[in-house]
Design an enzyme around this catalytic site. Sequence first.
Site, PDB file in Angstrom:
ATOM      1  CG  HIS A 171      -1.572   1.300   1.534  1.00 57.88           C
ATOM      2  ND1 HIS A 171      -1.144   2.166   2.522  1.00 57.88           N
ATOM      3  CD2 HIS A 171      -2.648   1.894   0.960  1.00 57.88           C
ATOM      4  CE1 HIS A 171      -1.932   3.228   2.546  1.00 57.88           C
ATOM      5  NE2 HIS A 171      -2.856   3.084   1.608  1.00 57.88           N
ATOM      6  CB  SER A 172       1.087   4.189   0.584  1.00 59.12           C
ATOM      7  OG  SER A 172       1.522   5.516   0.577  1.00 59.12           O
ATOM      8  CG  LEU A 173       7.390   3.739   0.434  1.00 59.01           C
ATOM      9  CD1 LEU A 173       8.130   4.263  -0.787  1.00 59.01           C
ATOM     10  CD2 LEU A 173       8.026   4.278   1.720  1.00 59.01           C
ATOM     11  CG  HIS A 275      -3.105   7.536   1.026  1.00 61.56           C
ATOM     12  ND1 HIS A 275      -2.850   7.041  -0.242  1.00 61.56           N
ATOM     13  CD2 HIS A 275      -1.972   7.281   1.745  1.00 61.56           C
ATOM     14  CE1 HIS A 275      -1.626   6.534  -0.282  1.00 61.56           C
ATOM     15  NE2 HIS A 275      -1.086   6.652   0.913  1.00 61.56           N
TER      16      HIS A 275
END
Length: 322
Positions: A171-173, A275
């Site tokens: 997830h994300s980075l 997010h």
Amino acid sequence: GKWMYYVDDGLLVPNVTDKATLVHIARMVANAYQPTDSETWENLGDRWDAHDSFGWAEDGIRGHVFADADNTTVVVAIKGTSSTFFLGGGSETSARDKFNDNRLFSCCCAYVDFTWATVCDCHMTGSKCNATCLQDAMNDETSDNYFFAAAQIFMDVVTQYPRANIVFAGHSLGGAVAGLLGITFGLPAVGIEAPGDRMASKRLHLPVPPAGAAGRVPLFHVGHTADPVYMGVCSGRTSTCYYAGYAMESRCHNGQQLVFDTVAQRGWRVDMRHHRINEVIYLALEPWGVTDPEERMPTLEPEDKDCVDCGLWKFVYEDSPQ
């Protein structure tokens, strides 16, 4: 916990357009943020188990290695950014997470204006950046780049599970790093709400497929339209990313995208709170299509062919005229 798969060129690829499969992968990704004894650990069912963990004794890249009951499929789930700003809560990895965000997703070393501390020394003047310096900085394996650390973890996993089908997820980075690993090793990868990874892959000299062949690569970026990080709009002086010191300036993704239009279909506003992984699972993915039969699963599409990263910057190579 039973996945839907398809076979592509000899690879067993998870079918992310199957909602149950996608939600299950998202739960694994959520677990990458927490130790296995956490009270908020997502239940993955009897078929899956956390066989191994990495990075929990250090302050850098972290996650877990999940395997199904007969070790035929192994998932390397990579943690994203821990930060009170990203509402996942801070942790001892926050500083290194932020360094990697600014290294991988900024146009030029996280140089936004004169008030910023940069992560490398490649800014020249105005909106001019030394591209040779950027590539050298990105490819420095001693510089705390999570991509190289994750590649080493993958080597260890292959040694441990030589016959398994390996999938990267995050997830994300963590989703961007999973995607970079996927195109490096030619294996399936699922990024959830990841910032654009195309720019980083070019600077790392990874084997990025030509635009017309994006659909042939088992790299999937899943996100929704109310997440400013995934949509590439969390940049500039009025953005929340700017105030928190994150130069999240990339927009374009490799591979294929599965985009849930929460803005048009749910009336959500673009907001950093959308997010975080738990909100994505419980407010976007799980309820999708449950109460509104018009909400169909989106289809996989390549990135918009007109997508451009850092179009206002001029990148200068040292052996070219200024």
